[in-house]
Design an enzyme around this catalytic site. Structure first.
Site, mmCIF file in Angstrom:
data_model
loop_
_atom_site.group_PDB
_atom_site.id
_atom_site.type_symbol
_atom_site.label_atom_id
_atom_site.label_comp_id
_atom_site.label_asym_id
_atom_site.label_seq_id
_atom_site.Cartn_x
_atom_site.Cartn_y
_atom_site.Cartn_z
ATOM 1 N N GLU A 34 -32.925 0.043 39.256
ATOM 2 C CA GLU A 34 -32.112 -0.443 38.136
ATOM 3 C C GLU A 34 -32.638 0.245 36.884
ATOM 4 O OE1 GLU A 34 -31.857 -4.760 37.478
ATOM 5 O OE2 GLU A 34 -31.685 -4.336 35.330
ATOM 6 N N ARG A 38 -31.928 1.244 27.867
ATOM 7 C CA ARG A 38 -32.700 0.906 26.663
ATOM 8 C C ARG A 38 -33.303 2.131 26.021
ATOM 9 N NH1 ARG A 38 -36.316 -3.968 29.101
ATOM 10 N NH2 ARG A 38 -34.627 -4.820 30.344
ATOM 11 N N LYS A 121 -27.354 -12.987 37.851
ATOM 12 C CA LYS A 121 -28.792 -12.848 37.608
ATOM 13 C C LYS A 121 -29.244 -14.077 36.818
ATOM 14 C CE LYS A 121 -30.846 -9.915 34.050
ATOM 15 N NZ LYS A 121 -31.409 -8.626 33.677
HETATM 16 C C1 3PG Z 1 -36.497 -6.834 31.679
HETATM 17 O O1 3PG Z 1 -35.787 -7.343 30.860
HETATM 18 O O2 3PG Z 1 -37.212 -5.850 31.454
HETATM 19 C C2 3PG Z 1 -36.425 -7.369 33.050
HETATM 20 O O3 3PG Z 1 -35.946 -8.668 33.020
HETATM 21 C C3 3PG Z 1 -37.740 -7.296 33.732
HETATM 22 O O4 3PG Z 1 -38.561 -8.265 33.242
HETATM 23 P P1 3PG Z 1 -40.097 -8.206 33.604
HETATM 24 O O5 3PG Z 1 -40.689 -7.096 32.775
HETATM 25 O O6 3PG Z 1 -40.631 -9.550 33.211
HETATM 26 O O7 3PG Z 1 -40.212 -7.927 35.076
#
Ligand code: 3PG
Length: 202
Positions: A34, A38, A121
């Site tokens: 995934e 960003r 999710k």
């Molecule tokens: C994120 O927003 O980066 C994901 O939800 C992953 O979260 P995490 O870094 O707590 O695994």
């Protein structure tokens, strides 16, 4: 749709790391990614990783329809959003691309059901009640499956995966940005191997 019970959530700055990262995922039997939207060049990375045989590459942090379009055009096989945006969901459905939007409350779960979704999710999972919340949703929404993400780690992932309504967990701990920036693919491989107890889909 997912070949594994853990989905690595990836923040990638430099597209030149996309190919070695994708190969690292494949070599370590975690053939899914995934790639979050960003960073400025996330779409380029999706394009590169989508070309890797047997790797199921999707886009994360999809907030707008334009982002969703760009990700699908780049080859994303699934879309993940932090929240439930009806326009994004409908766009994804119009191009037959699975979309997993984020929800927290029963109202949001029911909005997702209304939109024809049966996989959502839970985000940010640990902060909003985690496995206890999903346990409570299992009896009320027996036909809805969840992919919790946010705060999941080797310490709590088994609590989530033990639930009948959890099909996979997302997490960034397998592909940490600081290791990626150092091209530390051996160490990333070690993290994935350490989680291999959880990763195969039975
Ligand atoms: C994120 O927003 O980066 C994901 O939800 C992953 O979260 P995490 O870094 O707590 O695994």
């Amino acid at each position: 749709m997912f070949p594994s019970k853990i989905i690595p959530v990836i923040v990638i700055e430099e597209p030149q790391r996309a190919l070695p990262l994708g190969n690292c995922l494949i070599e370590n039997n975690l053939p899914v990614a995934e790639v979050t939207l960003r960073t400025d060049r996330a779409i380029e990375s999706i394009k590169i990783m989508s070309g890797i045989e047997n790797l199921v590459t999707g886009a994360g942090t999809v907030i707008t329809v334009d982002q969703a379009k760009a990700a699908v055009d780049a080859g994303a096989k699934f879309l993940v959003s932090p929240g439930l945006n009806e326009k994004v969901v409908k766009f994804a459905q119009s191009v037959n691309t699975p979309i997993i939007p984020g929800v927290v409350t029963p109202t949001e779960v029911e909005q997702a059901i209304d939109l024809g979704l049966d996989l959502v999710k839970l985000f940010p999972a640990e902060a909003v009640g985690g496995a206890n919340l999903l346990h409570a949703y299992a009896s009320v929404y027996p036909n809805v499956k969840f992919m919790p993400t946010g705060g999941i780690s080797p310490h709590n992932v088994s609590d989530y995966l033990a639930l009948p309504n959890v099909i996979a967990c997302g997490g960034s701990w397998l592909t940490p940005s600081h290791l990626l920036k150092q091209d530390a693919f051996d160490q990333i491989g070690q993290l994935i191997k350490a989680a291999s107890f959880f990763t195969p889909r039975s």
